[in-house]
Design a protein around this motif. Sequence first.
Motif, PDB file in Angstrom:
ATOM      1  N   VAL A   4      13.240  54.207  28.283  1.00  0.00           N
ATOM      2  CA  VAL A   4      12.502  52.959  28.181  1.00  0.00           C
ATOM      3  C   VAL A   4      11.808  52.700  29.518  1.00  0.00           C
ATOM      4  CG1 VAL A   4      12.654  50.482  27.751  1.00  0.00           C
ATOM      5  CG2 VAL A   4      14.166  52.065  26.516  1.00  0.00           C
ATOM      6  N   SER A   5      10.525  52.410  29.457  1.00  0.00           N
ATOM      7  CA  SER A   5       9.796  52.110  30.691  1.00  0.00           C
ATOM      8  C   SER A   5       9.231  50.696  30.635  1.00  0.00           C
ATOM      9  CB  SER A   5       8.676  53.120  30.933  1.00  0.00           C
ATOM     10  OG  SER A   5       7.741  53.092  29.886  1.00  0.00           O
ATOM     11  N   GLN A   6       9.109  50.081  31.816  1.00  0.00           N
ATOM     12  CA  GLN A   6       8.578  48.732  31.920  1.00  0.00           C
ATOM     13  C   GLN A   6       7.562  48.689  33.047  1.00  0.00           C
ATOM     14  OE1 GLN A   6      12.864  46.706  31.345  1.00  0.00           O
ATOM     15  NE2 GLN A   6      11.165  45.240  31.315  1.00  0.00           N
ATOM     16  N   ASP A   7       6.561  47.870  32.835  1.00  0.00           N
ATOM     17  CA  ASP A   7       5.499  47.750  33.832  1.00  0.00           C
ATOM     18  C   ASP A   7       4.987  46.307  33.875  1.00  0.00           C
ATOM     19  OD1 ASP A   7       2.172  48.139  34.199  1.00  0.00           O
ATOM     20  OD2 ASP A   7       3.492  49.181  35.614  1.00  0.00           O
ATOM     21  N   PRO A   8       4.807  45.709  35.072  1.00  0.00           N
ATOM     22  CA  PRO A   8       5.121  46.297  36.377  1.00  0.00           C
ATOM     23  C   PRO A   8       6.619  46.217  36.676  1.00  0.00           C
ATOM     24  CG  PRO A   8       4.362  44.065  36.666  1.00  0.00           C
ATOM     25  CD  PRO A   8       4.282  44.337  35.186  1.00  0.00           C
ATOM     26  N   ARG A   9       7.040  46.792  37.764  1.00  0.00           N
ATOM     27  CA  ARG A   9       8.441  46.681  38.179  1.00  0.00           C
ATOM     28  C   ARG A   9       8.671  45.382  38.949  1.00  0.00           C
ATOM     29  NH1 ARG A   9      11.466  51.270  38.540  1.00  0.00           N
ATOM     30  NH2 ARG A   9      13.111  49.753  39.008  1.00  0.00           N
ATOM     31  N   HIS A  10       7.629  44.912  39.628  1.00  0.00           N
ATOM     32  CA  HIS A  10       7.735  43.663  40.373  1.00  0.00           C
ATOM     33  C   HIS A  10       6.455  42.873  40.173  1.00  0.00           C
ATOM     34  CE1 HIS A  10      11.193  45.271  42.637  1.00  0.00           C
ATOM     35  NE2 HIS A  10      10.514  46.388  42.647  1.00  0.00           N
ATOM     36  N   LYS A  11       6.612  41.554  40.072  1.00  0.00           N
ATOM     37  CA  LYS A  11       5.442  40.691  39.941  1.00  0.00           C
ATOM     38  C   LYS A  11       5.706  39.413  40.717  1.00  0.00           C
ATOM     39  CE  LYS A  11       1.506  39.229  38.169  1.00  0.00           C
ATOM     40  NZ  LYS A  11       0.219  39.907  38.473  1.00  0.00           N
ATOM     41  N   ILE A  12       4.790  39.095  41.616  1.00  0.00           N
ATOM     42  CA  ILE A  12       4.844  37.842  42.354  1.00  0.00           C
ATOM     43  C   ILE A  12       3.639  37.040  41.924  1.00  0.00           C
ATOM     44  CG2 ILE A  12       4.837  36.750  44.621  1.00  0.00           C
ATOM     45  CD1 ILE A  12       6.054  39.326  45.735  1.00  0.00           C
ATOM     46  N   THR A  13       3.865  35.797  41.534  1.00  0.00           N
ATOM     47  CA  THR A  13       2.780  34.974  41.062  1.00  0.00           C
ATOM     48  C   THR A  13       2.960  33.554  41.564  1.00  0.00           C
ATOM     49  OG1 THR A  13       1.487  34.390  39.092  1.00  0.00           O
ATOM     50  CG2 THR A  13       3.869  34.229  38.909  1.00  0.00           C
ATOM     51  N   LYS A  14       1.909  32.786  41.471  1.00  0.00           N
ATOM     52  CA  LYS A  14       1.990  31.388  41.858  1.00  0.00           C
ATOM     53  C   LYS A  14       2.264  30.538  40.622  1.00  0.00           C
ATOM     54  CE  LYS A  14      -1.095  31.795  45.844  1.00  0.00           C
ATOM     55  NZ  LYS A  14      -2.357  31.320  46.478  1.00  0.00           N
ATOM     56  N   ARG A  15       2.952  29.458  40.866  1.00  0.00           N
ATOM     57  CA  ARG A  15       3.269  28.522  39.784  1.00  0.00           C
ATOM     58  C   ARG A  15       1.999  28.137  39.039  1.00  0.00           C
ATOM     59  NH1 ARG A  15       6.157  23.399  42.029  1.00  0.00           N
ATOM     60  NH2 ARG A  15       4.066  23.189  42.889  1.00  0.00           N
ATOM     61  N   GLY A  16       2.091  28.148  37.708  1.00  0.00           N
ATOM     62  CA  GLY A  16       0.951  27.777  36.888  1.00  0.00           C
ATOM     63  C   GLY A  16       0.127  28.941  36.379  1.00  0.00           C
ATOM     64  N   GLN A  17       0.345  30.133  36.969  1.00  0.00           N
ATOM     65  CA  GLN A  17      -0.384  31.315  36.512  1.00  0.00           C
ATOM     66  C   GLN A  17       0.293  31.926  35.287  1.00  0.00           C
ATOM     67  OE1 GLN A  17      -3.375  32.492  38.091  1.00  0.00           O
ATOM     68  NE2 GLN A  17      -3.110  30.399  38.850  1.00  0.00           N
ATOM     69  N   ASN A  18      -0.481  32.701  34.550  1.00  0.00           N
ATOM     70  CA  ASN A  18       0.061  33.435  33.409  1.00  0.00           C
ATOM     71  C   ASN A  18       0.404  34.858  33.850  1.00  0.00           C
ATOM     72  OD1 ASN A  18      -0.653  31.151  32.002  1.00  0.00           O
ATOM     73  ND2 ASN A  18      -2.423  32.084  31.001  1.00  0.00           N
ATOM     74  N   VAL A  19       1.462  35.408  33.281  1.00  0.00           N
ATOM     75  CA  VAL A  19       1.833  36.792  33.566  1.00  0.00           C
ATOM     76  C   VAL A  19       2.142  37.510  32.258  1.00  0.00           C
ATOM     77  CG1 VAL A  19       2.740  36.334  35.878  1.00  0.00           C
ATOM     78  CG2 VAL A  19       4.270  36.196  33.897  1.00  0.00           C
ATOM     79  N   THR A  20       1.923  38.802  32.256  1.00  0.00           N
ATOM     80  CA  THR A  20       2.213  39.634  31.084  1.00  0.00           C
ATOM     81  C   THR A  20       2.945  40.881  31.526  1.00  0.00           C
ATOM     82  OG1 THR A  20       0.252  38.839  29.918  1.00  0.00           O
ATOM     83  CG2 THR A  20       1.249  40.873  29.119  1.00  0.00           C
ATOM     84  N   PHE A  21       4.011  41.202  30.807  1.00  0.00           N
ATOM     85  CA  PHE A  21       4.803  42.397  31.079  1.00  0.00           C
ATOM     86  C   PHE A  21       4.716  43.329  29.877  1.00  0.00           C
ATOM     87  CE2 PHE A  21       5.952  39.888  34.419  1.00  0.00           C
ATOM     88  CZ  PHE A  21       6.940  38.943  34.204  1.00  0.00           C
ATOM     89  N   ARG A  22       4.842  44.618  30.166  1.00  0.00           N
ATOM     90  CA  ARG A  22       4.784  45.616  29.094  1.00  0.00           C
ATOM     91  C   ARG A  22       6.077  46.400  29.047  1.00  0.00           C
ATOM     92  NH1 ARG A  22       0.364  49.459  26.747  1.00  0.00           N
ATOM     93  NH2 ARG A  22       1.640  51.247  26.091  1.00  0.00           N
ATOM     94  N   CYS A  23       6.475  46.769  27.837  1.00  0.00           N
ATOM     95  CA  CYS A  23       7.651  47.617  27.623  1.00  0.00           C
ATOM     96  C   CYS A  23       7.285  48.737  26.660  1.00  0.00           C
ATOM     97  CB  CYS A  23       8.800  46.801  27.048  1.00  0.00           C
ATOM     98  SG  CYS A  23      10.214  47.809  26.520  1.00  0.00           S
ATOM     99  N   ASP A  24       7.608  49.955  27.045  1.00  0.00           N
ATOM    100  CA  ASP A  24       7.456  51.115  26.154  1.00  0.00           C
ATOM    101  C   ASP A  24       8.854  51.620  25.804  1.00  0.00           C
ATOM    102  OD1 ASP A  24       4.772  51.209  27.891  1.00  0.00           O
ATOM    103  OD2 ASP A  24       4.454  52.202  25.961  1.00  0.00           O
TER     104      ASP A  24
END
Lengths: 114, 111
Positions: A4-24
Amino acid sequence: DTGVSQDPRHKITKRGQNVTFRCDPISEHNRLYWYRQTLGQGPEFLTYFQNEAQLEKSRLLSDRFSAERPKGSFSTLEIQRTEQGDSAMYLCASSLAEGGFEQFFGPGTRLTVL
Amino acid sequence: GNSVTQMEGPVTLSEEAFLTINCTYTATGYPSLFWYVQYPGEGLQLLLKATKADDKGSNKGFEATYRKETTSFHLEKGSVQVSDSAVYFCALAGGSYIPTFGRGTSLIVHP
């Protein structure tokens, strides 16, 4: 079998932003799970798919969280309008729907919301 | 709802000591039970499992028996090694059960 792989491994974001993670997931696995894990805690179930159908979603899951698995293969987890409390490790796992139900976990995506 | 309760850690042992990590569960019916292990810097991986009452799961010298009467699945190893230092998670899953994990128990083994 690459696991199982995941991307990204690390994510730094500011409050209020949207983020998306992927899993294979592992290619022949028809179930895919998303969890959240914070320090000193076990994985907390968020949602799971069997093929492309989302079968269960945690009642604790905010409406800001959404997950998809459009073709029954990879999956994405989106968090909208992130909050500092969303900072955690997000884990993906896959399994077969039949048989022993053992899950195979990815390395996780560590989210930090500033 | 379903729940899993593990003994709190850290558990600190000397090499070759006997290990027990207690796990009890609450669930209707008979889920499958699992122990997962997380080594430092790595993801969770399955250590052993049991799918029905009185089944014993075993792997790498670790054992756990599915006890329906006490709703328990305690993890044991007769002689721990430094390389066993990790966090151990007890979990239930299977069929229509939402996977449920315990909080994890950290094991530290000293030479």
